[in-house]
Motif scaffolding. Structure first.
Motif, mmCIF file in Angstrom:
data_model
loop_
_atom_site.group_PDB
_atom_site.id
_atom_site.type_symbol
_atom_site.label_atom_id
_atom_site.label_comp_id
_atom_site.label_asym_id
_atom_site.label_seq_id
_atom_site.Cartn_x
_atom_site.Cartn_y
_atom_site.Cartn_z
ATOM 1 N N GLU A 78 0.828 -1.205 0.000
ATOM 2 C CA GLU A 78 0.000 0.000 0.000
ATOM 3 C C GLU A 78 0.864 1.257 0.000
ATOM 4 O OE1 GLU A 78 -3.169 0.053 2.870
ATOM 5 O OE2 GLU A 78 -3.360 -2.134 2.814
ATOM 6 N N ASN A 79 1.950 1.230 0.725
ATOM 7 C CA ASN A 79 2.894 2.343 0.730
ATOM 8 C C ASN A 79 3.408 2.591 -0.690
ATOM 9 O OD1 ASN A 79 4.851 4.250 1.339
ATOM 10 N ND2 ASN A 79 6.197 2.814 2.396
ATOM 11 N N ARG A 80 3.784 1.507 -1.368
ATOM 12 C CA ARG A 80 4.282 1.628 -2.747
ATOM 13 C C ARG A 80 3.189 2.147 -3.673
ATOM 14 N NH1 ARG A 80 4.448 -0.807 -7.593
ATOM 15 N NH2 ARG A 80 6.418 -0.695 -8.758
ATOM 16 N N GLU A 81 1.965 1.702 -3.490
ATOM 17 C CA GLU A 81 0.873 2.157 -4.347
ATOM 18 C C GLU A 81 0.631 3.646 -4.195
ATOM 19 O OE1 GLU A 81 -1.929 2.199 -7.221
ATOM 20 O OE2 GLU A 81 -0.534 0.563 -6.738
ATOM 21 N N ASP A 82 0.751 4.175 -2.969
ATOM 22 C CA ASP A 82 0.613 5.615 -2.767
ATOM 23 C C ASP A 82 1.690 6.378 -3.540
ATOM 24 O OD1 ASP A 82 -1.586 5.351 -1.166
ATOM 25 O OD2 ASP A 82 -0.549 5.724 0.733
ATOM 26 N N ALA A 83 2.916 5.846 -3.497
ATOM 27 C CA ALA A 83 4.013 6.486 -4.233
ATOM 28 C C ALA A 83 3.765 6.421 -5.738
ATOM 29 C CB ALA A 83 5.342 5.819 -3.885
ATOM 30 N N LEU A 84 3.243 5.296 -6.196
ATOM 31 C CA LEU A 84 2.975 5.137 -7.623
ATOM 32 C C LEU A 84 1.860 6.074 -8.086
ATOM 33 C CD1 LEU A 84 3.778 3.608 -10.156
ATOM 34 C CD2 LEU A 84 2.152 1.818 -9.524
ATOM 35 N N LYS A 85 0.867 6.297 -7.246
ATOM 36 C CA LYS A 85 -0.186 7.253 -7.587
ATOM 37 C C LYS A 85 0.395 8.649 -7.780
ATOM 38 C CE LYS A 85 -4.190 5.034 -5.403
ATOM 39 N NZ LYS A 85 -5.216 5.151 -4.330
ATOM 40 N N MET A 86 1.329 9.027 -6.914
ATOM 41 C CA MET A 86 1.956 10.334 -7.068
ATOM 42 C C MET A 86 2.745 10.408 -8.365
ATOM 43 S SD MET A 86 4.627 12.416 -4.619
ATOM 44 C CE MET A 86 3.438 12.828 -3.356
ATOM 45 N N ALA A 87 3.487 9.353 -8.685
ATOM 46 C CA ALA A 87 4.264 9.326 -9.922
ATOM 47 C C ALA A 87 3.347 9.467 -11.135
ATOM 48 C CB ALA A 87 5.069 8.035 -10.003
ATOM 49 N N ARG A 88 2.207 8.786 -11.093
ATOM 50 C CA ARG A 88 1.261 8.864 -12.210
ATOM 51 C C ARG A 88 0.648 10.250 -12.335
ATOM 52 N NH1 ARG A 88 -1.391 3.073 -10.588
ATOM 53 N NH2 ARG A 88 -0.070 1.738 -11.894
ATOM 54 N N MET A 89 0.479 10.928 -11.214
ATOM 55 C CA MET A 89 -0.040 12.292 -11.256
ATOM 56 C C MET A 89 0.933 13.207 -11.988
ATOM 57 S SD MET A 89 0.639 15.402 -9.501
ATOM 58 C CE MET A 89 1.158 14.981 -7.846
ATOM 59 N N PHE A 90 2.221 13.133 -11.662
ATOM 60 C CA PHE A 90 3.218 13.935 -12.373
ATOM 61 C C PHE A 90 3.232 13.581 -13.852
ATOM 62 C CE2 PHE A 90 5.164 14.259 -8.063
ATOM 63 C CZ PHE A 90 5.162 15.648 -7.972
#
Length: 259
Positions: A78-90
């Motif tokens: 879940e921690n990684r998924e939060d980071a991936l969501k941020m990456a996808r936003m950029f």
């Protein structure tokens, strides 16, 4: 209160970061709102230009540390998924097919610099300052690193990501992070928007994909072939034929607004 405000008029979309009480720092909601907004605006044929700006004194303080601490306490996946969501936003902002203009005042820190790096053109106030300060918190600017390197190059990225030192708007211009420093950013923005509206919308979108495809590539026969294919297709496109015909006929192309 919404984490974003969106105003659309006359083909111009103004996306306003709207967490001034948190210096517009990212939390889960703002991350989702930014990705969704830029994805939708990119598909909206009535939108010609997007302006990314902010409410409050500071542009963006990066990730909200309370949200980040909560993510760190989650299970690893879940921690990684939060980071991936941020990456996808950029990525959604960076790849948006519309011209994206950043209008910046105050501080842009960490992920705030990432937002600036994802804009095509950036106008900053004289008081604007920038910092990639993650290492001071024991963190690294991982998800923004591809966008920052693409904007200012590996040498300047090394310096500012490792030193975490703040730098002013004049320095930001000199390293290519931003493009203009203006006391009256709105006046400069108005002039710039008028310039962009004279350009073919799909051609500008293709310039963005072209630059992404050729950046860092060796200049060899394969790359030259790709570039030849792109201009040949553009010459035969509606915009290409209309633009040339308008120029030769001494008239406005059909995408240019009436004065």
């Amino acid at each position: 209160m919404s984490s974003l405000s969106l105003h659309i008029a006359d083909g111009i979309a103004r996306v306003i970061l709207n967490r001034p009480e948190r210096h517009n720092a990212f939390d889960a909601r703002l991350i989702d709102d930014l990705e969704d907004t830029f994805t939708l605006l990119g598909r909206d044929t009535n939108v010609r230009v997007i302006v990314l700006t902010h409410a409050g004194v500071n542009f963006c303080a990066g990730a909200d540390l309370e949200w980040m601490a909560a993510s760190a306490a989650k299970p690893k996946t879940e921690n990684r998924e939060d980071a991936l969501k941020m990456a996808r936003m950029f990525a959604a902002i960076n790849a948006c097919p519309k011209p994206v203009i950043g209008l910046v005042r105050g501080k842009a820190i960490g992920g705030g610099v990432g937002l600036v790096a994802c804009c095509d053109i950036v106008i900053a106030a004289p008081d604007a300052s920038f910092a990639l300060s993650e290492v001071r918190l024991g963190l690294i600017p991982a998800v923004i690193s591809p966008f920052v390197v693409a904007k200012i190059g590996p040498s300047q990225t090394r310096r500012y990501m490792i030193s975490a030192e703040a730098f002013d708007a004049i320095t930001a211009v000199s390293i290519g992070l931003i493009h203009e420093v203006c006391a009256d950013g709105e006046a400069t923005l108005t002039t710039l928007i008028a310039t962009l509206l004279r350009n073919a919308p799909k051609a500008m979108a293709e310039v963005k994909t072209l630059l992404a495809d050729v950046a860092g590539k060796a200049i060899d026969d394969d790359l030259l072939s790709v570039c030849a294919d792109r201009i040949a297709a553009r010459r035969a496109s509606f915009e290409g034929m209309e633009g040339v015909a308008a120029f030769l006929g001494k008239r406005k192309a059909d995408w240019v607004p009436n004065d």
